[in-house]
Every structure is written in structure tokens, then in C-alpha cells.
Scaffold this active site. Structure first.
Site, PDB file in Angstrom:
ATOM      1  N   VAL A   1       0.844  -1.189   0.000  1.00 26.88           N
ATOM      2  CA  VAL A   1       0.000   0.000   0.000  1.00 26.88           C
ATOM      3  C   VAL A   1       0.878   1.237   0.000  1.00 26.88           C
ATOM      4  CG1 VAL A   1      -2.143  -0.972   0.905  1.00 26.88           C
ATOM      5  CG2 VAL A   1      -0.400  -0.154   2.471  1.00 26.88           C
ATOM      6  N   GLU A   2       0.321   2.248  -0.607  1.00 25.19           N
ATOM      7  CA  GLU A   2       1.089   3.392  -1.025  1.00 25.19           C
ATOM      8  C   GLU A   2       1.760   4.168   0.095  1.00 25.19           C
ATOM      9  OE1 GLU A   2      -1.401   5.640  -3.480  1.00 25.19           O
ATOM     10  OE2 GLU A   2      -0.341   7.462  -3.007  1.00 25.19           O
ATOM     11  N   GLY A   3       1.161   4.175   1.253  1.00 25.25           N
ATOM     12  CA  GLY A   3       1.769   4.924   2.360  1.00 25.25           C
ATOM     13  C   GLY A   3       3.140   4.400   2.735  1.00 25.25           C
TER      14      GLY A   3
END
Lengths: 253, 303
Positions: free
Chosen positions: A49-51
Site C-alpha cells: 500500500v502506497e503509504g
């Protein structure tokens, strides 16, 4: 077993991840679908996931609202921050990008920046976030979206995230060496691209959906093969697993 | 001047009208909301707000009339949808005109990385072919070795980076864990760093685990102890995301009058962070605490 449009979308999207090693997933239905895939056909799947969380352990009922909510951190394999996460993608390590829908055109270009003219837009949308990077850098990208005429437009007002740009070889000519948008998964069916023109065409229909129904919900001409394959309906097991992932229906509606 | 200061003094002394201010470096975690509220209370003007994604914080600061420009990848309300103040500012110049410089998360990360490396740009394979790849922060560049066409991202150098961290000592050495976003690059790219933290700890605590130090004190101009300083965004190990607060803001800020009421209630009529926590109430604050600790295995620095 009956099911909602969103449940159907999540189940069909999850099936696309069979055999995939890594998926860069956006929050919402793409993430729910990735977790479902992990619990059904793709136990080996590493969700990114991008975070900046790689291999987070998603707890059923506690899926995050945002890509780096602190729920994505405990027991993840690695928390490299976002620069390095995208560098993993740019290096070519991430197989599939899995993103939600915005405005989409016949070449798979996505707009999440403005509706209307850029200078005085009718609606200012939030912007790229990491969508452009996921679509530019993952090896294969799938868009997961509800199928609505207002989303499927002849021409996007702004290319936030490039699909095949103006078709043919234009994506490669722009310097994008990675990736193709391989498929659009909707609640009515799946759409794929003609290998030469790179324009969208109907690939399959979900149970009970007609070609006309898809066309009525698409704002541009959509070619269809003479015999359109029909998707296998969601199984009881798929639906039960899906519902256990989001029991409060924060994402399934 | 001592580095350890009240939040009010730190914002008054370190943030000037017209500055570029980077916030939301850890994306939707560790957002320095309390610092943003203090910027609004002190009526700072003409700021350039820089970010990757700062969830709904920038929508608030834009609505309060403190910003002239936004430079970032995303402005809105992550769980709830579009940013109503952002829309009003861009679509009809309310409460004032707002210039927008578009980035993606990765292009902003690379812009900071370039500044952090002390070079004027970095090459990448992202953004090519898109409409904002045409903007002034980006340019086509050819590799001198292979002849490949790449995109150059200009270095991003904020005047000040405001970062919320779990713990720091009074020299500004900061321990951060959980989702890191672009925290370290933002600190190294900026002209100076203003820290808010959950706890001030003795110097010895920092020295006990130097791999966890993301920001060395010599980059830091001021540090303020602000418990719950990231509320409503989460701080790993300390406070959860307050989801309802985002949905409530989204509903109230739908029209200008509703936003002004929200602003008065939660920011302008409130006496600093203590008053804000009082408005949240003890029950709500208790609900935001993690169920239990989840401790990492200790590591030995034995030698």
C-alpha cells in the site's frame, strides 16, 4: 446466494490476482479485493500500500480508510516509507497495480484532477495522489470501478494517469517503458484493449448483464465480440470470505 | 533561543507570512494538525502549502484564508471525498484565489529527495505522457549514458517542514516509527524543521536506539510537546485515527457558513491544544487509545 454490485465487483477483481506475487493496491474496493484474493486464490500475494507498507497484515473488520493508516503497520514485512515503495515499483518489482476509478476514456486514460476546463474547473478533484505513479510504474495495471456513463467518457478533461494515451504505440513513445493497463473490471463486466488500436472493447459480461446494458452505461462506442463470455457468479465461499473481511460494510456499502 | 518552546511561540517565531510550509510528510499519519490550527489562530497569510497528501488539513487552512498556493499530490478528505474549501477556492476564488502546482506522490518524494541530496533535480520514469508532466516543475531529460528519455523533477525546497513525531529530546533529535512517508527527506530538504511531538524524552532514550532517529537535532529550529498533536490523524502507538472527526468536518464544511462554524468551534474559539483536547472530551480521547501495546522485539547494540 444473492450479492450486491460492489460485492460482485470485489469478487471479480480478486479473481484477477490468482497467481500474482505482488499487488500495489489502492484503498477501498481494490484493497478489499486484494485481501479476498489472499484468502482464496493467491495466498502468496504480497500487498503493497502506497503509504509505504509492504506485506501488511490486514485484520478483518479493521481495514484502513487510507493507505497509510497505522493499521497498515503492525506485523507488516517492511515499512520503507513512500519514496522507497515507489522505487520498488520503478525498479520493476511490483507485478500488478490495482486502482479505483475516476473519469476514464476509450484508451484507459484516467482523470482525477478536474472536471471541466483546467483554469476554471467545474469541479476540482483531489489530484493524482499516487495513482499516476502506480499506473506509470507497475508492470500491469487493472482499474476497478463501478460502471457508470458519467465515468466512461469519450475524452478525459485532464490526463492525470496515462493509459494508452492516444492509442497505438503512444504510451511507449511517451517514455513509459513499463506496464500496460490490461483490464478494466466493473460491476457489469470486464473491458480489455484491442492489441493494435489500444481502444477498449467488451471482454466479458457478469451474469444477467446484456451487451446493451453495458453500452448504455458507457459514454463511447464499445465494440463487443459476437459471443461474449459470461463470468462465473460469485460462489458462497467467496461471498462469505468477502463479508468476513468487511463485516461493517465500510467499503462494500 | 532554546529549541523547546510552546506551540504558540514556535509557530509565531518560525512561520512567517509568505513562506512555503511542508506538512503531511507521513501522508495520512502523523499530520501536524495542531500546528495547522495554530497557523489559523495566528492568521498567517499567503503561505505556500506543500505536501504529498495531508488528508483534510490543507482544506481547513485554505478555508481559513491562510494559503495563496498549494503544491502537492492530493487535496481533499481521504475517507470522505472531495475537499469543499479546496473546491470553492479553485472553482470560484473563495475565500481567496488559490494557485495550484500539481505533483504525484512519487514526484513530490523525488523533488524532496533531490533537495535532500543537494542536487537540482532527479530523473524518473513516472508522470511521462500525463497532462501535469507539462508543468514547470518537470522537464524531459535525456540520459547522457544510454540516451533514454526520462522526466526530470525539480528539487523541492520548503522554507520550513513541520513534522509530528512520537518522541524527541529537547535538542530536537527525533524518533519516528510506523508509516514514515517522506519524513526524513522533508526534514533534509527544508530550510528548517519545526517538530511537534507526543513526548519529550531524555537524551539517553534517543541514544538507546539510534537507528530510530530519523531527524538529527541540528536540522531542528524548534520542538514543541503537543500530545494528540496529530489528531484526528493517527500516531502509531499513541492515538488512533478519529474517523468520525473527518466525516463530521466533511458534512459541516459543505457550505461556507458551516465551515466557519466548524472553524470557530474547533480552532478560533479554542485556547490552544489544551482547549482543543477539552472540547474532544475525556471519553473520546480514551476511545482513541490503542487497545494494547504491540512491542517490537528489542535489539542489542552490544559491542
Amino acid at each position: 446466494m444473492s450479492y450486491s454490485d460492489t460485492e460482485l465487483l470485489a469478487v471479480v477483481a480478486a479473481r484477477q490476482l490468482a497467481g500474482v506475487t505482488s499487488v500495489f493496491a489502492g484503498v477501498g474496493v481494490p484493497l478489499v479485493a486484494a485481501v479476498l484474493a489472499q484468502k482464496t486464490r493467491a495466498p502468496q500475494l504480497v500487498i503493497v500500500v502506497e503509504g509505504g507498507s509492504m506485506g501488511p497484515r490486514m485484520v478483518p473488520g479493521r481495514l484502513p480508510y487510507s493507505t497509510n493508516e497505522m493499521r497498515t503497520a503492525p506485523r507488516a514485512q517492511m515499512l520503507p516509507g513512500i519514496t522507497d515503495t515507489f522505487l520498488f515499483a520503478q525498479r520493476g518489482f511490483l507485478d500488478v497495480g490495482f486502482v479505483g476509478g475516476a473519469q476514464i476514456d476509450p484508451y484507459g486514460n484516467l482523470n482525477s484532477s478536474v472536471i471541466g476546463g483546467y483554469e476554471r474547473p467545474k469541479v476540482r478533484l483531489p489530484g493524482s495522489g499516487g495513482a499516476n505513479d502506480i499506473i506509470s510504474l507497475c508492470r500491469r495495471v487493472m482499474v476497478v470501478t463501478m460502471h457508470e456513463r458519467r465515468r466512461f467518457v469519450p475524452k478525459v478533461d485532464f490526463v492525470t494517469s496515462p493509459g494508452f494515451l492516444s492509442g497505438g504505440d503512444s504510451r511507449r513513445d511517451a517514455g513509459l517503458v513499463f506496464g500496460t493497463v490490461s483490464r478494466i473490471v466493473t460491476h457489469l463486466g470486464t473491458l480489455a484493449f484491442d492489441p493494435e488500436s489500444r481502444r477498449l472493447q467488451l471482454e466479458s459480461l457478469h451474469p444477467g448483464v446484456t451487451v446493451q446494458q453495458v453500452r448504455d452505461n458507457t459514454g463511447f462506442e464499445l465494440p463487443a465480440p459476437e459471443h461474449v463470455p459470461v463470468t462465473e457468479p460469485p460462489s458462497a465461499e467467496e461471498l462469505e470470505t468477502l463479508r468476513s473481511i468487511d463485516p461493517e460494510r465500510n467499503f462494500l456499502g | 533561543m532554546p529549541k523547546l518552546r510552546s506551540l504558540r511561540a514556535a509557530i509565531a517565531q518560525e512561520v512567517e507570512d509568505g513562506m512555503s510550509v511542508f506538512m503531511g510528510a507521513a501522508l495520512e499519519s502523523l499530520i501536524p494538525f495542531a500546528a495547522g490550527y495554530e497557523i489559523m489562530r495566528q492568521h498567517k497569510r499567503d503561505l505556500t502549502l506543500m505536501t504529498t497528501i495531508s488528508d483534510m488539513q490543507f482544506d481547513q487552512i485554505i478555508g481559513a484564508g491562510c494559503a495563496a498556493r498549494v503544491c502537492g499530490a492530493w487535496v481533499g478528505n481521504v475517507a470522505a471525498g472531495l475537499g469543499h474549501n479546496y473546491r470553492r477556492a479553485v472553482e470560484r476564488g473563495e475565500p481567496g484565489p488559490l494557485a495550484v502546482e500539481n505533483h504525484s506522490n512519487f514526484s513530490m518524494a523525488l523533488g524532496l529527495k533531490a533537495a535532500a541530496m543537494g542536487v537540482p533535480y532527479l530523473p524518473t520514469r513516472t508522470l511521462m505522457g500525463s497532462d501535469f508532466g507539462e508543468e514547470a516543475s518537470f522537464a524531459g531529460v535525456q540520459c547522457p549514458f544510454t540516451g533514454e528519455n526520462l522526466l526530470a523533477v525539480r528539487a523541492v525546497k520548503p522554507d520550513v517542514a513541520i513534522l509530528h513525531v512520537q518522541r524527541a529530546d529537547d535538542e530536537g533529535n527525533a524518533h519516528v516509527w510506523g508509516n514514515l512517508g517522506v519524513t526524513q527527506d522533508a526534514a533534509m530538504a527544508a530550510g528548517k524543521v519545526l517538530l511537534t511531538c507526543e513526548e519529550i524524552v531524555p537524551h539517553e532514550v534517543i541514544l538507546s536506539d539510534p537507528n530510530r532517529t530519523l531527524i538529527p537535532g541540528f536540522l531542528v529550529a524548534a520542538v514543541a510537546c503537543v500530545p494528540l498533536g496529530s489528531h484526528p490523524s493517527p500516531t502509531q502507538g499513541y492515538n488512533r485515527r478519529d474517523d468520525d472527526f473527518y466525516f463530521d468536518y466533511h458534512a459541516k464544511s459543505r457550505d461556507r457558513a458551516g465551515f466557519e462554524e466548524w472553524l470557530n468551534h474547533w480552532v478560533l474559539e479554542v485556547e490552544g491544544q489544551d482547549g482543543y483536547i477539552e472540547r474532544l472530551g475525556t471519553e473520546r480521547v480514551a476511545r482513541l487509545k490503542p487497545d494494547s501495546d504491540y512491542m517490537a522485539a528489542p535489539v542489542s547494540y552490544g559491542y
